[in-house]
Design a protein around this motif. Structure first.
Motif: not given
Lengths: 331, 331
Positions: A273-276, A279, B21, B17-19, B4, B14
């Motif tokens: 969720l955070y990554g989305i 962005e 970001l 990528k969140g980690i 989620f 995904e």
């Protein structure tokens, strides 16, 4: 119901005892008033900061007592406001000559308990101010609330006033800072499942296998609507679509972004969720300056998450950056 | 299944990528090899420490990359060992003249991938040693293991070798420390519910509404036995009854006590378990010197917990006390 419990009536005291045993060098547990306080509070040179609320939202607030955060937390039973006399006794025990700041999430029961405790403490000569937190954009008025509910965004208010209090800020200054942070903080949550309170022994509400609750409250209160399950990208669209226009947050803003787990959701999904969200905010010209991923304010074992944005300025960012030491950690 | 997620096949990328970001100042994500590494690794003056494993155990290991812990983590897909060539490429990319230490939980697939990667890296002239972690006392041999499984106790090995590496310890010294910590670490877990892998879309095993699995593995492997649900006091008796005699831990010992959540259990319940275990150990003359309560090594959304004991001495305690900075936090 399968939980790690003995007697549901002892859920809160047994949890508080565990917190104290795990943190003997820093925390004190006073069973008589469900109270957890810093071992070095109260201090003459620092405003005392106390937050109370129902239990079941851990780490809020009993695990966020410590240097740079709360001086004390006085929780009620699961999802129940603390008794007014507990709040009063906590205030009395931890009163500082610099005063006491009470932080309260905006629910009717909590407001009542803290308002009365403030009056009684003032009659004793203690200087007390109360600050209400109401960051949830989901609904106006709700099951237990007139106005907006206070949810995970309360973390940022605690963190900011906690940091300022360590540097000797006075009571009026803390109220100014807390109100400022609350005024630029917005949150909305989504439930994938209901939670199960120990004393009830069954889920608090019904949610079908393919349903989610958009805008859920942290006590399982209804949100904006039920919807069919949707992919994470669309979940973030729902949350940002409610949170961003509410302040509004705008292109050029620098924000703190929090993805908060509601208790039963694994950290892996929170980072998805955070990554989305990160962005999608960038695509709107909104820069994430500080990130918060994990559990901050939960609803027992509810699978779900909330998204919080805080509009940063230099003052707020400096207060959020300041060091703090609380019980919740993996080290 | 309500999670989620977008596409189950993109769950791990995904998340990674969140980690990245959320931690732009400290971590780098290399999508080609599922790799997360410290922005300042490799360093000539420090042995590189890498851990790989299947995903679904977060924060292990991709969220425990950082100063004083891992230099890199190279995860496989959910509950699947990383591909051998990913481990090899990770090792090549992060090789230090002081050498590379590979940490591996003892599962057959992981051993195979890391053994082959070590051979190939050595053929390239890289100095590599591998350390296997096997702290789970529940069963000898298991679904994916010959010998004992490696579970949440791997945290203590990572923490100790990570701290020693920061002070310049050489590869042989790190192996000595890691083997020593592993040799005094014992864990057992209990599942209240099964977990649901995203690609499967349904629970990995069946557990009735009144049943628990005693000694469960972190991939849902069977433990010692099924039992009817029991109160938290009896759960702790089961766990201590298996863990304490295994080393054995004895009166006069000073230990680290970890209560680890398996992904779907709220922190409140973990502290209830912690308090009970702390007091029952004290009653046996065993002193808890360091406490760890939270999620360290999970099994997706499984409701459950594990208990780990580590017998402390001055060397181990100093290494556990050393500072570390990783992605998992509430600040």
């Amino acid at each position: 119901m399968k939980k790690f419990i003995n007697d549901p009536q002892q859920f809160v005291p047994e949890m508080l005892k565990g917190i104290a045993l795990a943190n003997p060098a820093t925390l004190v547990y006073v069973p008589k008033y469900n109270l957890i306080h810093r071992i070095d509070s109260p201090r003459d040179d620092k405003v005392t900061i106390i937050q109370g609320s129902g239990s079941g939202h851990e780490p809020a607030h009993v695990m966020t007592v410590g240097k740079g955060m709360l001086d004390a937390a006085c929780p009620g039973d699961i999802f129940a406001a603390p008794p007014m006399d507990y709040v009063y006794e906590t205030t009395k025990l931890l009163a500082s000559p610099k005063g006491v700041l009470l932080l309260v999430n905006n629910y009717t029961g909590d407001r009542m308990a803290f308002d009365m405790a403030q009056e009684m403490s003032e009659a004793d000569g203690v200087k007390v101010k109360t600050l209400f937190i109401n960051d949830d954009v989901s609904v106006e008025d709700s099951t237990y609330t007139v106005g907006r509910r206070g949810v995970a965004g309360n973390f940022f208010v605690m963190k900011a006033v906690g940091a300022a209090a360590e540097t000797g800020a006075d009571l009026d200054e803390l109220v100014r800072i807390g109100e400022k942070v609350n005024s630029v903080t917005r949150t909305m949550g989504i439930a994938l499942t209901a939670c199960t309170p120990p004393s009830k022994g069954s889920p608090l509400f019904e949610l079908a296998d393919d349903e989610i609750e958009i805008g859920v409250g942290i006590h399982g209160e209804p949100g904006r609507r039920r919807a069919k399950w949707m992919p994470a990208n669309e979940i973030i669209d729902e949350l940002l679509g409610a949170v961003v226009p509410d302040l509004p947050f705008a292109s050029g803003d620098r924000v703190a972004l929090m993805i908060n787990g509601l208790g039963g959701t694994p950290t892996s999904e929170l980072y998805i969720l955070y990554g989305i969200a990160h962005e999608k905010l960038a695509a709107q010209g909104i820069t994430v300056g500080r990130s918060y991923v994990g559990e901050y304010c939960t609803s027992l074992d509810m699978a779900g998450a909330s998204l919080t944005l805080v509009r940063l300025d230099d003052e707020i960012e400096r207060l959020l950056e300041a060091p703090a030491e609380v019980a919740v950690r993996i080290f």
